[in-house]
Scaffold this active site. Structure first.
Site, PDB file in Angstrom:
ATOM      1  N   ASP A   3       4.346  12.747   5.743  1.00 55.98           N
ATOM      2  CA  ASP A   3       4.548  11.288   5.708  1.00 55.98           C
ATOM      3  C   ASP A   3       3.586  10.679   4.699  1.00 55.98           C
ATOM      4  O   ASP A   3       2.483  11.194   4.463  1.00 55.98           O
ATOM      5  CB  ASP A   3       4.285  10.681   7.093  1.00 55.98           C
ATOM      6  CG  ASP A   3       5.020   9.355   7.289  1.00 55.98           C
ATOM      7  OD1 ASP A   3       5.952   9.309   8.110  1.00 55.98           O
ATOM      8  OD2 ASP A   3       4.667   8.369   6.602  1.00 55.98           O
TER       9      ASP A   3
ATOM     10  N   LYS B 267      22.262   4.449   1.847  1.00 52.29           N
ATOM     11  CA  LYS B 267      22.593   5.344   2.960  1.00 52.29           C
ATOM     12  C   LYS B 267      23.985   5.963   2.795  1.00 52.29           C
ATOM     13  O   LYS B 267      24.220   7.087   3.244  1.00 52.29           O
ATOM     14  CB  LYS B 267      22.461   4.595   4.287  1.00 52.29           C
ATOM     15  CG  LYS B 267      21.009   4.253   4.631  1.00 52.29           C
ATOM     16  CD  LYS B 267      20.172   5.528   4.784  1.00 52.29           C
ATOM     17  CE  LYS B 267      18.762   5.242   5.252  1.00 52.29           C
ATOM     18  NZ  LYS B 267      18.008   6.490   5.508  1.00 52.29           N
TER      19      LYS B 267
ATOM     20  N   TYR C 197      20.409  -1.337   1.044  1.00 48.60           N
ATOM     21  CA  TYR C 197      20.183  -0.342   2.106  1.00 48.60           C
ATOM     22  C   TYR C 197      21.485   0.404   2.400  1.00 48.60           C
ATOM     23  O   TYR C 197      21.505   1.640   2.456  1.00 48.60           O
ATOM     24  CB  TYR C 197      19.653  -1.044   3.354  1.00 48.60           C
ATOM     25  CG  TYR C 197      19.340  -0.099   4.495  1.00 48.60           C
ATOM     26  CD1 TYR C 197      18.194   0.691   4.466  1.00 48.60           C
ATOM     27  CD2 TYR C 197      20.186   0.017   5.596  1.00 48.60           C
ATOM     28  CE1 TYR C 197      17.907   1.566   5.512  1.00 48.60           C
ATOM     29  CE2 TYR C 197      19.908   0.882   6.638  1.00 48.60           C
ATOM     30  CZ  TYR C 197      18.760   1.660   6.592  1.00 48.60           C
ATOM     31  OH  TYR C 197      18.490   2.529   7.616  1.00 48.60           O
TER      32      TYR C 197
ATOM     33  N   THR D 200      12.562   1.676  16.749  1.00 42.77           N
ATOM     34  CA  THR D 200      11.417   2.183  15.985  1.00 42.77           C
ATOM     35  C   THR D 200      10.777   1.026  15.217  1.00 42.77           C
ATOM     36  O   THR D 200      11.324  -0.079  15.148  1.00 42.77           O
ATOM     37  CB  THR D 200      11.837   3.251  14.949  1.00 42.77           C
ATOM     38  OG1 THR D 200      12.530   2.586  13.882  1.00 42.77           O
ATOM     39  CG2 THR D 200      12.716   4.322  15.549  1.00 42.77           C
TER      40      THR D 200
HETATM   41  P1  NAI Z   1       9.993   4.338  11.031  1.00 43.59           P
HETATM   42  O1  NAI Z   1       9.573   3.194  10.179  1.00 43.59           O
HETATM   43  O2  NAI Z   1       9.538   4.391  12.443  1.00 43.59           O
HETATM   44  O3  NAI Z   1       9.608   5.711  10.306  1.00 43.59           O
HETATM   45  C1  NAI Z   1       9.826   5.910   8.940  1.00 43.59           C
HETATM   46  C2  NAI Z   1       8.698   6.759   8.404  1.00 43.59           C
HETATM   47  O4  NAI Z   1       8.961   7.018   7.014  1.00 43.59           O
HETATM   48  C3  NAI Z   1       7.329   6.067   8.476  1.00 43.59           C
HETATM   49  O5  NAI Z   1       6.379   6.896   9.123  1.00 43.59           O
HETATM   50  C4  NAI Z   1       6.974   5.829   7.009  1.00 43.59           C
HETATM   51  O6  NAI Z   1       5.570   5.920   6.743  1.00 43.59           O
HETATM   52  C5  NAI Z   1       7.742   6.937   6.323  1.00 43.59           C
HETATM   53  N1  NAI Z   1       7.970   6.658   4.922  1.00 43.59           N
HETATM   54  C6  NAI Z   1       8.424   5.508   4.353  1.00 43.59           C
HETATM   55  N2  NAI Z   1       8.435   5.623   3.023  1.00 43.59           N
HETATM   56  C7  NAI Z   1       7.974   6.870   2.729  1.00 43.59           C
HETATM   57  C8  NAI Z   1       7.737   7.572   1.522  1.00 43.59           C
HETATM   58  N3  NAI Z   1       7.975   7.018   0.327  1.00 43.59           N
HETATM   59  N4  NAI Z   1       7.275   8.830   1.595  1.00 43.59           N
HETATM   60  C9  NAI Z   1       7.029   9.403   2.799  1.00 43.59           C
HETATM   61  N5  NAI Z   1       7.213   8.791   3.968  1.00 43.59           N
HETATM   62  C10 NAI Z   1       7.672   7.527   3.929  1.00 43.59           C
HETATM   63  O7  NAI Z   1      11.581   4.319  10.974  1.00 43.59           O
HETATM   64  P2  NAI Z   1      12.700   5.234  11.655  1.00 43.59           P
HETATM   65  O8  NAI Z   1      13.584   4.324  12.367  1.00 43.59           O
HETATM   66  O9  NAI Z   1      12.124   6.407  12.321  1.00 43.59           O
HETATM   67  O10 NAI Z   1      13.490   5.683  10.344  1.00 43.59           O
HETATM   68  C11 NAI Z   1      13.756   7.028  10.031  1.00 43.59           C
HETATM   69  C12 NAI Z   1      15.060   7.090   9.263  1.00 43.59           C
HETATM   70  O11 NAI Z   1      16.112   6.639  10.101  1.00 43.59           O
HETATM   71  C13 NAI Z   1      15.081   6.198   8.013  1.00 43.59           C
HETATM   72  O12 NAI Z   1      15.681   6.914   6.961  1.00 43.59           O
HETATM   73  C14 NAI Z   1      15.963   5.040   8.451  1.00 43.59           C
HETATM   74  O13 NAI Z   1      16.624   4.440   7.363  1.00 43.59           O
HETATM   75  C15 NAI Z   1      16.926   5.734   9.402  1.00 43.59           C
HETATM   76  N6  NAI Z   1      17.603   4.863  10.346  1.00 43.59           N
HETATM   77  C16 NAI Z   1      16.897   4.131  11.250  1.00 43.59           C
HETATM   78  C17 NAI Z   1      17.564   3.284  12.117  1.00 43.59           C
HETATM   79  C18 NAI Z   1      16.843   2.406  13.095  1.00 43.59           C
HETATM   80  O14 NAI Z   1      17.475   1.518  13.710  1.00 43.59           O
HETATM   81  N7  NAI Z   1      15.546   2.597  13.328  1.00 43.59           N
HETATM   82  C19 NAI Z   1      19.036   3.195  12.116  1.00 43.59           C
HETATM   83  C20 NAI Z   1      19.665   4.042  11.147  1.00 43.59           C
HETATM   84  C21 NAI Z   1      18.965   4.839  10.295  1.00 43.59           C
END
Ligand code: NAI
Length: 254
Positions: free
Chosen positions: A44, A153, A149, A186
């Site tokens: 991360d 995706k 976004y 999240t």
């Molecule tokens: P989150 O914000 O809890 O976790 C995302 C993580 O990615 C964070 O720890 C952040 O530091 C890391 N990150 C961001 N940019 C980065 C980079 N350039 N390099 C390395 N790490 C980086 O969010 P969540 O919800 O766990 O998201 C995970 C995936 O799920 C994402 O791709 C998001 O688009 C997708 N997603 C999330 C949804 C939601 O409702 N939470 C719904 C649909 C998809």
């Protein structure tokens, strides 16, 4: 929280790398893969340095990918599973979206997925493995006010399918699939001003999610519910499954 208590561990002896593992879906997935017996490296941007099983990785930077994969291969001699969950949320009407903002979203969500796939295949093409990219229902049904976004995706879903087809035709033993969640509880949502307003109004993130559920009628998932679907796709249970974009959305996209 105990997972799959009483069942056999399905990933004993496997080596996994999970991006976005400091938070949300990535953190829950790393925890679950680890509980299932996989030696799991968590990567991360939020980690201040690389230390043991924690790797500092900016998914937009190719040199970071080379370093992270080299670290895993040096210590474990193999990489069997790559789950790419790192991503960012963004919302702004198209007419108000600057080119810089568009590129910011594409750099993390789409360049990141490309580099994950490229370097995952390179690491797995001899011994085999499984890659899961995290997309979104917004890449299947467009989200109004979040075109960048949604487009990023949609690209993730196509990338998984294109990569799977290519591996199949080249005879590479690598499966590539995507998981596309609906709303998940999240910290991703904290990037959106309207969500921060809801948290202020209702007093907590949990209450803000409940308010959104009451208003829109769609149920939010716990990160663990998404992690379990990812576990299926990286496990031998899915040994004949590749090129799928699996919605984990409680039927939202129906
Ligand atoms: P989150 O914000 O809890 O976790 C995302 C993580 O990615 C964070 O720890 C952040 O530091 C890391 N990150 C961001 N940019 C980065 C980079 N350039 N390099 C390395 N790490 C980086 O969010 P969540 O919800 O766990 O998201 C995970 C995936 O799920 C994402 O791709 C998001 O688009 C997708 N997603 C999330 C949804 C939601 O409702 N939470 C719904 C649909 C998809």
């Amino acid at each position: 929280m105990p997972y799959l208590t009483g069942m056999n561990r399905t990933l004993d002896g496997r080596v996994a790398l999970v991006t976005g593992a400091a938070s949300g879906i990535g953190a829950a997935t790393a925890e679950l893969l680890s509980q299932q017996g996989a030696t799991t490296y968590r990567a991360d941007l939020a980690f201040s340095s690389s230390n043991g099983g924690e790797l500092r990785l900016d998914v937009r930077e190719e040199a970071d990918w080379e370093q992270a994969i080299a670290t895993v291969l040096e210590h474990e001699g193999r990489l069997d599973i790559l789950v790419h969950s790192a991503g960012i949320a963004a919302a702004s009407p198209l007419a108000d979206t600057s080119l810089a903002e568009w590129r910011r979203v594409m750099a993390t969500n789409l360049d990141g997925a490309f580099l994950a796939t490229r370097h995952g295949i390179r690491a797995m093409r001899d011994a085999g493995g499984a890659i899961v990219l995290v997309g979104s229902v917004s890449g299947i049904q467009p989200s109004a006010g979040a075109a960048a976004y949604s487009t990023s995706k949609a690209g993730v879903g196509m990338l998984a399918r294109a990569a799977a087809k290519e591996c199949r035709e080249l005879g590479l033993p690598v499966r590539v699939n995507a998981i596309s969640p609906g709303g998940v509880k999240t910290s991703l949502w904290e990037a959106m001003p309207f969500f921060r307003d809801l948290v202020e109004k209702h007093g907590s993130s949990e209450a803000a999610f409940a308010a959104m559920e009451a208003h829109g009628g769609d149920r939010f998932a716990e990160p663990e519910q998404v992690a379990r679907a990812i576990l299926f796709l990286v496990s031998d249970s899915a040994s004949h499954v590749t090129g799928v974009e699996l919605p984990v959305d409680d039927g939202y996209t129906l």
